[in-house]
Design an enzyme around this catalytic site. Structure first.
Site, PDB file in Angstrom:
ATOM      1  N   ARG A  90       0.833  -1.202   0.000  1.00 58.35           N
ATOM      2  CA  ARG A  90       0.000   0.000   0.000  1.00 58.35           C
ATOM      3  C   ARG A  90       0.869   1.255   0.000  1.00 58.35           C
ATOM      4  O   ARG A  90       0.588   2.215  -0.727  1.00 58.35           O
ATOM      5  CB  ARG A  90      -0.922  -0.005   1.213  1.00 58.35           C
ATOM      6  CG  ARG A  90      -1.760   1.262   1.330  1.00 58.35           C
ATOM      7  CD  ARG A  90      -2.763   1.198   2.461  1.00 58.35           C
ATOM      8  NE  ARG A  90      -3.496   2.449   2.577  1.00 58.35           N
ATOM      9  CZ  ARG A  90      -4.501   2.660   3.427  1.00 58.35           C
ATOM     10  NH1 ARG A  90      -4.881   1.690   4.241  1.00 58.35           N
ATOM     11  NH2 ARG A  90      -5.116   3.830   3.474  1.00 58.35           N
ATOM     12  N   ASN A 144     -10.360  -4.779  -0.300  1.00 58.52           N
ATOM     13  CA  ASN A 144     -10.396  -3.628  -1.193  1.00 58.52           C
ATOM     14  C   ASN A 144      -9.610  -3.874  -2.475  1.00 58.52           C
ATOM     15  O   ASN A 144      -8.691  -4.689  -2.487  1.00 58.52           O
ATOM     16  CB  ASN A 144      -9.813  -2.402  -0.466  1.00 58.52           C
ATOM     17  CG  ASN A 144     -10.841  -1.725   0.404  1.00 58.52           C
ATOM     18  OD1 ASN A 144     -12.022  -1.657   0.055  1.00 58.52           O
ATOM     19  ND2 ASN A 144     -10.403  -1.207   1.550  1.00 58.52           N
ATOM     20  N   CYS A 165     -19.059  -2.727   3.243  1.00 60.59           N
ATOM     21  CA  CYS A 165     -18.239  -1.559   3.529  1.00 60.59           C
ATOM     22  C   CYS A 165     -18.903  -0.804   4.670  1.00 60.59           C
ATOM     23  O   CYS A 165     -20.147  -0.785   4.768  1.00 60.59           O
ATOM     24  CB  CYS A 165     -18.134  -0.669   2.287  1.00 60.59           C
ATOM     25  SG  CYS A 165     -17.080   0.788   2.522  1.00 60.59           S
ATOM     26  N   ASP A 166     -18.098  -0.192   5.521  1.00 60.11           N
ATOM     27  CA  ASP A 166     -18.675   0.545   6.638  1.00 60.11           C
ATOM     28  C   ASP A 166     -18.934   2.013   6.321  1.00 60.11           C
ATOM     29  O   ASP A 166     -19.611   2.707   7.086  1.00 60.11           O
ATOM     30  CB  ASP A 166     -17.791   0.437   7.886  1.00 60.11           C
ATOM     31  CG  ASP A 166     -16.324   0.729   7.614  1.00 60.11           C
ATOM     32  OD1 ASP A 166     -15.972   0.941   6.443  1.00 60.11           O
ATOM     33  OD2 ASP A 166     -15.532   0.717   8.571  1.00 60.11           O
ATOM     34  N   HIS A 195     -17.243   3.253  -2.366  1.00 57.75           N
ATOM     35  CA  HIS A 195     -16.458   4.475  -2.184  1.00 57.75           C
ATOM     36  C   HIS A 195     -16.774   5.515  -3.254  1.00 57.75           C
ATOM     37  O   HIS A 195     -15.961   6.404  -3.522  1.00 57.75           O
ATOM     38  CB  HIS A 195     -14.955   4.179  -2.147  1.00 57.75           C
ATOM     39  CG  HIS A 195     -14.530   3.448  -0.908  1.00 57.75           C
ATOM     40  ND1 HIS A 195     -13.227   3.064  -0.676  1.00 57.75           N
ATOM     41  CD2 HIS A 195     -15.228   3.040   0.179  1.00 57.75           C
ATOM     42  CE1 HIS A 195     -13.145   2.436   0.489  1.00 57.75           C
ATOM     43  NE2 HIS A 195     -14.353   2.406   1.022  1.00 57.75           N
ATOM     44  N   TYR A 244     -15.282   9.425   0.546  1.00 58.92           N
ATOM     45  CA  TYR A 244     -14.232   9.167  -0.445  1.00 58.92           C
ATOM     46  C   TYR A 244     -14.373  10.036  -1.690  1.00 58.92           C
ATOM     47  O   TYR A 244     -13.426  10.166  -2.463  1.00 58.92           O
ATOM     48  CB  TYR A 244     -14.212   7.688  -0.832  1.00 58.92           C
ATOM     49  CG  TYR A 244     -13.559   6.816   0.207  1.00 58.92           C
ATOM     50  CD1 TYR A 244     -12.217   6.465   0.114  1.00 58.92           C
ATOM     51  CD2 TYR A 244     -14.275   6.364   1.312  1.00 58.92           C
ATOM     52  CE1 TYR A 244     -11.600   5.686   1.079  1.00 58.92           C
ATOM     53  CE2 TYR A 244     -13.674   5.581   2.293  1.00 58.92           C
ATOM     54  CZ  TYR A 244     -12.343   5.244   2.168  1.00 58.92           C
ATOM     55  OH  TYR A 244     -11.740   4.485   3.131  1.00 58.92           O
TER      56      TYR A 244
END
Length: 445
Positions: A90, A144, A165-166, A195, A244
């Site tokens: 990442r 993800n 997804c939260d 997102h 997002y």
């Protein structure tokens, strides 16, 4: 009932186990199997779970394994939260993108594409194994980029894979609270991709209360999204975007903030979690205390660069409680016990959004029962959202095509078509940069 957690050495696994400990109903999960490639991380997380369960009678048993087939065999539910390439991957995603002046966030823009390119082949392999070893299992995907990965897996598992997804849950909860309502009593009219979605209405006792919020600048500016986006922009949209979307609406500011940050988010989490796993590995360490401290710091710094750009200040304490584990538990309960409920999930479109084909995975409210998740009818996307959703879905399809074919040319196309990558030449340099730092992208030829 057996739950297999893929990415079982991951930092957020105790959230899922904590939710299971609070479930005392019939047909609850009684066996948890953790799978991870890193045995040290598995041992650390198992220690945390053991301490969590120490005061809970009849807590679900926990076993850990590095053998994927053993973990999947006989599973009733499979929770997938893998991170291909780890947090080092990442951090590299972010750096390569920022070096080219574009966003490197793990699910949005260039970083999301890079993450998807190395994750999709692994997710597809998992889906094929589930179909062979646990054909009756339901897969809950939290890996993800969640929408993209869920769509990749759905090509092999159909509707038996559901993405969670939260973010939408947290957004709806914040809106309900600021309106003085119980979030559990609110119906959230939410639509988009993972997102990349908008709350267009929030009904309480059948009445849409969102217009009241949009008409009151003080209320609108009092919660996270109001501070993040600004009240004027939210009123212009006539909707509340997922947080997002800040990366799209304020892209230049977000990129500049990330470039100026001492560490990117991925680098921060990499270093923070390395300290946690080292601490928990020590004899006599209090694993649960260490996990709680680390988690509090992690949540408090979430999207810090975006909030700094917007002058939004610190996150409210009520926003630091997570939420995806509650969605996962509610989803499992609804399917296992036929406890019908409505949840915002990532599922195949069918005929929900006319601008996308039936197999496209979207994020919308769904009715959930023993037969799975069924997207409810929603109003068409507003004009400003149609182009963005269509463009990002087209990029996801190019990522899937590149992962399937191994075509470097198709990978370049995926980057070049993304709204946040503004040059074909930049796209080419991104592919060069990512293949140089990620051995897992060696399949692109």
């Amino acid at each position: 009932m057996k739950l297999t957690i893929l990415g079982g050495g991951g930092f957020r696994v105790p959230l899922v186990y904590g939710a299971l400990l609070g479930d005392r109903g019939e047909g609850r999960v009684t066996e948890v199997v953790l799978h991870d490639l890193d045995e040290g991380r598995l041992k650390a997380v198992t220690r945390v779970l053991t301490e969590q369960a120490s005061t809970v009678p009849d807590a679900p048993s926990v076993t850990a394994t590095t053998n994927l087939d053993d973990a999947l065999t006989g599973a009733d539910f499979v929770f997938s939260a893998i991170r291909v390439g780890g947090l080092e991957g990442r951090a590299n995603d972010e750096k390569v993108a920022l070096d080219q002046g574009v966003l490197g966030q793990e699910t949005v823009g260039a970083g999301g594409i890079a993450y998807g390119l190395r994750t999709v082949p692994v997710a597809v392999d998992i889906a094929r194994r589930v179909a062979r070893l646990a054909p009756d299992a339901w897969v809950i995907n939290f890996t993800n980029p969640a929408g993209l990965v869920t769509e990749a897996m759905s090509r092999h598992l159909g509707d038996r894979v559901i993405g969670i997804c939260d973010s939408p849950v947290g957004l709806g909860r914040r809106i309900a609270r600021v309106l003085g309502a119980n979030p559990n009593d609110a119906y959230i009219d939410y639509v988009g991709l993972n997102h990349l979605g908008w709350v267009r209405g929030l009904k309480i006792a059948g009445r849409d209360e969102l217009p009241r919020l949009l008409a009151d600048p003080d209320l609108l500016g009092s919660f996270e999204e109001g501070k993040l986006f600004g009240t004027d922009w939210l009123k212009s949209l006539g909707a509340i975007p997922n947080e997002y979307l800040h990366y799209y609406y304020f892209n230049r500011e977000a990129v500049r903030s990330y470039q100026e940050a001492e560490k990117t988010r991925g680098a921060f989490l990499r270093d923070q979690q390395a300290r946690f796993y080292d601490e928990v590995a020590a004899p006599g360490a209090h694993a649960l205390d260490a996990w709680n401290r680390t988690r509090a710091e992690r949540e408090a710094t979430y999207m810090a660069e975006n909030r700094e750009t917007a002058g939004a200040g610190e996150r409210d304490e009520d926003d630091l409680s997570g939420g995806y584990e509650k969605v996962a538990l509610a989803l499992m309960r609804a399917i296992a016990r036929d406890e019908r409920t409505t949840l915002i999930l990532n599922v195949r479109n069918r005929h929900t959004l006319s601008v996308l084909d039936t197999d496209a995975v979207i994020e919308v409210p769904c009715l959930v029962d023993a037969n799975g998740a069924h997207p409810v009818a929603v109003a068409p996307l507003p004009g400003h959202a149609v182009g963005l959703v269509s463009a990002v879905k087209a990029v996801e399809r190019e990522v899937l095509a590149a992962a399937e074919s191994g075509s470097r040319t198709t990978a370049v196309k995926a980057f070049a078509l993304h709204p946040l990558v503004d040059s074909v030449n930049v796209a080419r340099r991104l592919v060069e940069g990512y293949t140089a730092v990620h051995p897992g992208l060696g399949y692109l030829k």
